[in-house]
Design a protein around this motif. Structure first.
Motif, PDB file in Angstrom:
ATOM      1  N   TYR A 215    -103.284  18.179  -7.540  1.00 43.71           N
ATOM      2  CA  TYR A 215    -102.075  17.406  -7.245  1.00 43.71           C
ATOM      3  C   TYR A 215    -102.390  15.927  -7.277  1.00 43.71           C
ATOM      4  CZ  TYR A 215     -99.135  21.270  -5.558  1.00 43.71           C
ATOM      5  OH  TYR A 215     -98.369  22.392  -5.450  1.00 43.71           O
ATOM      6  N   VAL A 216    -103.456  15.578  -6.548  1.00 43.33           N
ATOM      7  CA  VAL A 216    -103.779  14.159  -6.431  1.00 43.33           C
ATOM      8  C   VAL A 216    -104.159  13.603  -7.797  1.00 43.33           C
ATOM      9  CG1 VAL A 216    -105.294  12.502  -5.343  1.00 43.33           C
ATOM     10  CG2 VAL A 216    -104.439  14.439  -4.044  1.00 43.33           C
ATOM     11  N   MET A 218    -103.179  14.641 -10.642  1.00 42.03           N
ATOM     12  CA  MET A 218    -101.984  14.531 -11.471  1.00 42.03           C
ATOM     13  C   MET A 218    -101.145  13.321 -11.074  1.00 42.03           C
ATOM     14  SD  MET A 218    -100.928  18.492 -11.918  1.00 42.03           S
ATOM     15  CE  MET A 218     -99.356  18.115 -12.618  1.00 42.03           C
ATOM     16  N   ILE A 219    -101.038  13.097  -9.767  1.00 34.20           N
ATOM     17  CA  ILE A 219    -100.244  11.948  -9.330  1.00 34.20           C
ATOM     18  C   ILE A 219    -100.922  10.653  -9.769  1.00 34.20           C
ATOM     19  CG2 ILE A 219     -99.325  10.721  -7.343  1.00 34.20           C
ATOM     20  CD1 ILE A 219     -99.128  13.417  -5.914  1.00 34.20           C
ATOM     21  N   SER A 222    -100.686  10.045 -13.522  1.00 29.08           N
ATOM     22  CA  SER A 222     -99.389   9.682 -14.076  1.00 29.08           C
ATOM     23  C   SER A 222     -99.183   8.164 -14.024  1.00 29.08           C
ATOM     24  CB  SER A 222     -98.284  10.390 -13.312  1.00 29.08           C
ATOM     25  OG  SER A 222     -98.350  10.036 -11.958  1.00 29.08           O
TER      26      SER A 222
ATOM     27  N   VAL B  26    -100.166   9.175  -0.862  1.00 32.65           N
ATOM     28  CA  VAL B  26    -100.420   9.038  -2.301  1.00 32.65           C
ATOM     29  C   VAL B  26     -99.096   8.993  -3.056  1.00 32.65           C
ATOM     30  CG1 VAL B  26    -101.399  10.154  -4.323  1.00 32.65           C
ATOM     31  CG2 VAL B  26    -102.690  10.099  -2.219  1.00 32.65           C
ATOM     32  N   VAL B  30     -98.112   5.322  -5.015  1.00 34.22           N
ATOM     33  CA  VAL B  30     -98.184   5.320  -6.468  1.00 34.22           C
ATOM     34  C   VAL B  30     -96.818   4.970  -7.032  1.00 34.22           C
ATOM     35  CG1 VAL B  30     -98.271   6.955  -8.359  1.00 34.22           C
ATOM     36  CG2 VAL B  30    -100.114   6.880  -6.704  1.00 34.22           C
ATOM     37  N   PHE B 283    -101.634  28.045 -10.414  1.00 29.19           N
ATOM     38  CA  PHE B 283    -101.112  26.933 -11.161  1.00 29.19           C
ATOM     39  C   PHE B 283    -101.274  27.119 -12.675  1.00 29.19           C
ATOM     40  CE2 PHE B 283    -100.883  22.515  -9.494  1.00 29.19           C
ATOM     41  CZ  PHE B 283    -100.622  21.888 -10.680  1.00 29.19           C
ATOM     42  N   LEU B 302     -94.387  18.180  -9.794  1.00 28.75           N
ATOM     43  CA  LEU B 302     -95.294  17.033  -9.898  1.00 28.75           C
ATOM     44  C   LEU B 302     -94.991  16.218 -11.137  1.00 28.75           C
ATOM     45  CD1 LEU B 302     -98.758  18.376  -8.861  1.00 28.75           C
ATOM     46  CD2 LEU B 302     -97.728  16.281  -8.075  1.00 28.75           C
ATOM     47  N   ARG B 305     -91.893  14.293 -10.747  1.00 27.51           N
ATOM     48  CA  ARG B 305     -91.895  13.427  -9.559  1.00 27.51           C
ATOM     49  C   ARG B 305     -90.900  13.902  -8.508  1.00 27.51           C
ATOM     50  NH1 ARG B 305     -94.962  12.597 -12.147  1.00 27.51           N
ATOM     51  NH2 ARG B 305     -95.752  10.880 -13.375  1.00 27.51           N
ATOM     52  N   TYR B 307     -90.949  14.726  -5.433  1.00 20.50           N
ATOM     53  CA  TYR B 307     -91.883  14.747  -4.313  1.00 20.50           C
ATOM     54  C   TYR B 307     -91.448  15.581  -3.113  1.00 20.50           C
ATOM     55  CZ  TYR B 307     -94.678  11.363  -6.838  1.00 20.50           C
ATOM     56  OH  TYR B 307     -95.446  10.753  -7.779  1.00 20.50           O
ATOM     57  N   VAL B 310     -92.780  18.849  -3.900  1.00 23.75           N
ATOM     58  CA  VAL B 310     -94.246  18.827  -3.838  1.00 23.75           C
ATOM     59  C   VAL B 310     -94.710  18.944  -2.387  1.00 23.75           C
ATOM     60  CG1 VAL B 310     -96.301  17.425  -4.227  1.00 23.75           C
ATOM     61  CG2 VAL B 310     -94.514  17.480  -5.944  1.00 23.75           C
TER      62      VAL B 310
END
Lengths: 369, 348
Positions: A215-216, A218-219, A222, B26, B30, B283, B302, B305, B307, B310
């Motif tokens: 997850y991290v 991928m974030i 991006s 995170v 971001v 996954f 993901l 986006r 979230y 997520v």
């Protein structure tokens, strides 16, 4: 004692003996090496893997668009390493890098006695070798020297595989180094000091283990295109916990044993207790972990690349080839070659790992016939 | 012992907060979050008005003033600092409200709930197949240690262990679905699933499940089989089994009445973790076979986006993971009365 160890070494005629005849080998180490050698599957895998690594280290000599040797008007050129040689050097009409495959054709057509020696696979991992009028991927062909065909943009699959392997292995090895340094340092400290420090890091490890690191990645991926080191940093951030946990447990065990107690009674400092008593005795844990960490490093990098969040294109990578393979099922040579390569490498690594584990931690079973 | 488990359950709270705050931070720090994503989509939809579905999308991105963007941010709670935003989010989670999906505009829980059956189907099937094959196989391998059968199955099992599940999945997909065409390329059921009879439905699900199941099983087989084999061999070598055989007990009975029961303990240690596997799936495998389960939802949200989804998935999976760990320990304590948790290092 020394003489005895020496004769043992002599009898085994082991590689270790040839590499370092002067060092006094610990009899235990010799025994472990013998046990490792006696496990044929692991021993041969280690040799195979060693050869693969050596070959890939010198991949420029085997898989490259640059010629190995060019003989032009009596002068010899070795273009493999170093700066590129402009085409003008060989009497061509351009200043950018010489196209050696073309040069070879030209030289063999003329009869001036010049010649070009190309590597077995005359392509590098980045160039698109396109045929006029036909769209890639091209099927494997010995005539065009694309032994495993090309990918969807006309890049040679062998070249992508070889350079991808080298990159993935390097990545896994550096990852392992970082994880081990952090893991051993923190793990030993946790086991040795215990108390609040131990509790704090226990929680930290539990939290990091719970965060799905894909997850991290991928974030993060991006936002910035992750480079080699960014990816490494994220993976180390989540990866050090495994080694730490094992080191913590084994330090904890060793710490309470008599020899450490004796060292402490003799006034050895904490540093000395850990560095010269505890760590050498937990070495089997450390060594056993190496092959499996390498395997998981390669697997993880390939998975991230497969998902498209790894190293930026056009970096040669197995994951990227895998994803091409799944998108182009009608060109089975793409997916097929990567899968076979991965299976071979991971099997060898795992066999080595299994043999190392056997050698360092032998379990003799009694069993009924 | 009870106090130990109570303490373990209480420790879930700090870990849970740590995990969620990390991922929450995170997602916030971001750039390129859901609002930007919406605007981007709105810009695309603006060019093609017919395609627009949600209320604001029809206006096109350019017509969205900063004011409106701020309103949108306020609606989804993106206007506050991370800590405040996190506290609000946590407050909602405690009241069992996971928020609203930015992509589907429906409650996160509903989105997640829809995916459960598929993941549970694969999870439970994998679990049953693993245990029903691995335990007998492990026993046979232990009894016939170092025979041809043992070496042969070891090679196969090892193969599955060395190769990650997703590579197995890609290989299977390439060969059996792509080139031979024996199995479908993707999906959980066929398009005409609703028109099939009961038998047809079962057949259809099974037909789609063969390849993903093999990929799921490849990895778990090795671990469980070797665990079973090694622990049974440990027990067979133990004094009490030797004594039993020396006293004239039949070998078969010695194995099943004594050694087998004791060698189930290590198997029990991993049992609780299955709860995570059952629900979350993989996954990568879901992505490769395009199975609309929990893992694929995580991946899609993901990429898009989304979230809130997520975070919702993270809440469920991390809770299950931690509960699974505790369940494992409870299982061990139940199977082996000698295990005493809570007294010093035994707790590890």
């Amino acid at each position: 004692m020394i003489a005895k160890a020496g004769s043992l070494v002599g009898r085994t005629r082991s590689v270790l003996d040839r590499v370092a005849p002067a060092t006094r080998l610990n009899p235990l180490t010799i025994k472990q090496w013998q046990r490792f050698k006696s496990i044929r599957r692991g021993y041969w895998s280690a040799i195979g893997l060693g050869i693969a690594l050596l070959l890939s280290a010198g991949a420029e000599l085997l898989v490259n668009s640059r010629a190995l040797v060019v003989s032009y008007q009596g002068d010899w050129y070795f273009p493999t390493y170093g700066d590129y040689i402009p085409g003008r050097t060989f009497g061509l009409d351009y200043d950018y890098e010489t196209n050696y495959r073309e040069l070879k054709r030209m030289f063999s057509a003329s009869s001036a006695g010049d010649w070009v020696l190309m590597p077995p696979v005359p392509y590098d991992a980045f160039e698109n070798d396109l045929e006029a009028g036909v769209y890639p991927p091209y099927a494997p062909s010995v005539a065009s020297r694309h032994f495993l065909g090309t990918d969807t943009t006309g890049r040679d699959v062998v070249a992508r595989l070889v350079y991808g392997f080298r990159l993935a292995f390097t990545f896994a090895a550096i990852l392992l180094g970082c994880n081990f340094v952090i893991g051993i340092a923190i793990g030993c400290a946790m086991g040795f000091w215990g108390g609040a420090f131990d509790l704090l890091f226990q929680r930290v490890i539990e939290i990091l283990n719970n965060v799905p690191f894909l997850y991290v990645i991928m974030i993060v991926a991006s936002v910035i295109v992750p480079g080699f080191w960014t990816l490494m940093a994220v993976m180390v951030f989540f990866g050090w916990t495994g080694m730490t946990w094992y080191m913590r447990t084994s330090t904890y065990k060793e710490k309470s044993r008599e020899y450490v107690l004796a060292a402490r009674a003799l006034g050895a400092s904490s540093k000395r207790q850990v560095a010269s008593h505890i760590i050498p005795n937990t070495i089997s844990v450390i060594v056993t972990f190496i092959p499996f960490s390498i395997a998981s490093g390669i697997t993880a990098l390939t998975a991230i690349d497969y998902l498209g969040f790894g190293l930026p294109p056009p970096t040669p990578s197995w994951g990227e080839l895998l994803s091409q393979g799944t998108r182009h099922l009608e060109s089975p040579w793409i997916g097929g070659s990567v899968v076979v390569a991965m299976v071979l490498v991971l099997l060898m690594v795992t066999y080595v790992g299994e043999a190392v584990r056997e050698a360092f931690d032998p379990k003799q079973f009694t069993y009924y016939e | 012992m009870t106090s130990y488990f109570i303490r373990r359950f209480l420790l879930i709270v700090p870990t849970f907060i740590g995990v969620t705050i990390l991922v929450f931070a995170v997602t916030r720090l971001v750039p390129g979050g859901p609002i930007e994503r919406m605007l981007q989509e709105a810009a695309m939809a603006g060019a093609d008005v017919a395609a627009s579905t949600s209320g604001f999308a029809g206006h096109g991105a350019s017509s969205l003033s900063d004011d409106q963007i701020d309103q949108l941010k306020a609606y989804y709670g993106f206007d506050k600092p991370v800590i405040v935003g996190y506290a609000e989010w946590l407050g909602k989670v405690v009241r069992l409200d996971l928020g609203t999906s930015t992509r589907y505009s429906e409650p996160v829980w509903d989105t997640i709930k829809d995916r459960f059956p598929i993941s549970i189907f694969y999870g439970v099937t994998t679990l049953i197949l693993t245990y029903s094959v691995c335990i007998p196989l492990g026993i046979v391998k232990a009894i016939r240690h170092k025979t041809t059968f043992d070496n042969l199955t070891s090679a196969v099992v090892f193969f599955g262990y060395a190769i990650p599940g997703y590579v197995v999945a890609i290989a299977l997909l390439t060969v059996f679905a792509g080139n031979l065409g024996w199995f479908p390329l993707s999906g959980f059921v066929s398009d005409d699933f609703d028109d099939l009879g009961t038998l047809g439905k079962i057949g259809d699900v099974a037909y789609h499940a063969v390849l993903p199941l093999i990929a799921y099983l490849a990895g778990s087989f090795a671990v469980t089989t070797m665990l079973m084999k090694n622990s049974l061999m440990d027990n067979l070598a133990a004094e009490y089994v030797r004594t039993a055989i020396a006293k004239g007990m039949a070998f078969r009975r010695a194995v099943f009445a004594h050694a087998f029961r004791n060698s189930l303990v290590p198997i029990a240690t991993s049992f609780g973790n299955n709860i995570t596997l059952i629900v979350t799936g993989s996954f990568l495998i879901e992505q490769i076979f395009n199975i609309d389960g929990f893992g694929l939802l995580g991946w899609e949200s993901l990429v898009e986006r989304d979230y809130p989804v997520v975070m919702g998935i993270l809440v469920i999976s991390s809770l299950l993971f931690m509960i699974g760990n505790i369940l494992s320990d409870i299982c061990v304590a139940l199977v082996d009365p000698r295990v005493k948790f809570g007294s010093g290092e035994a707790s590890q």
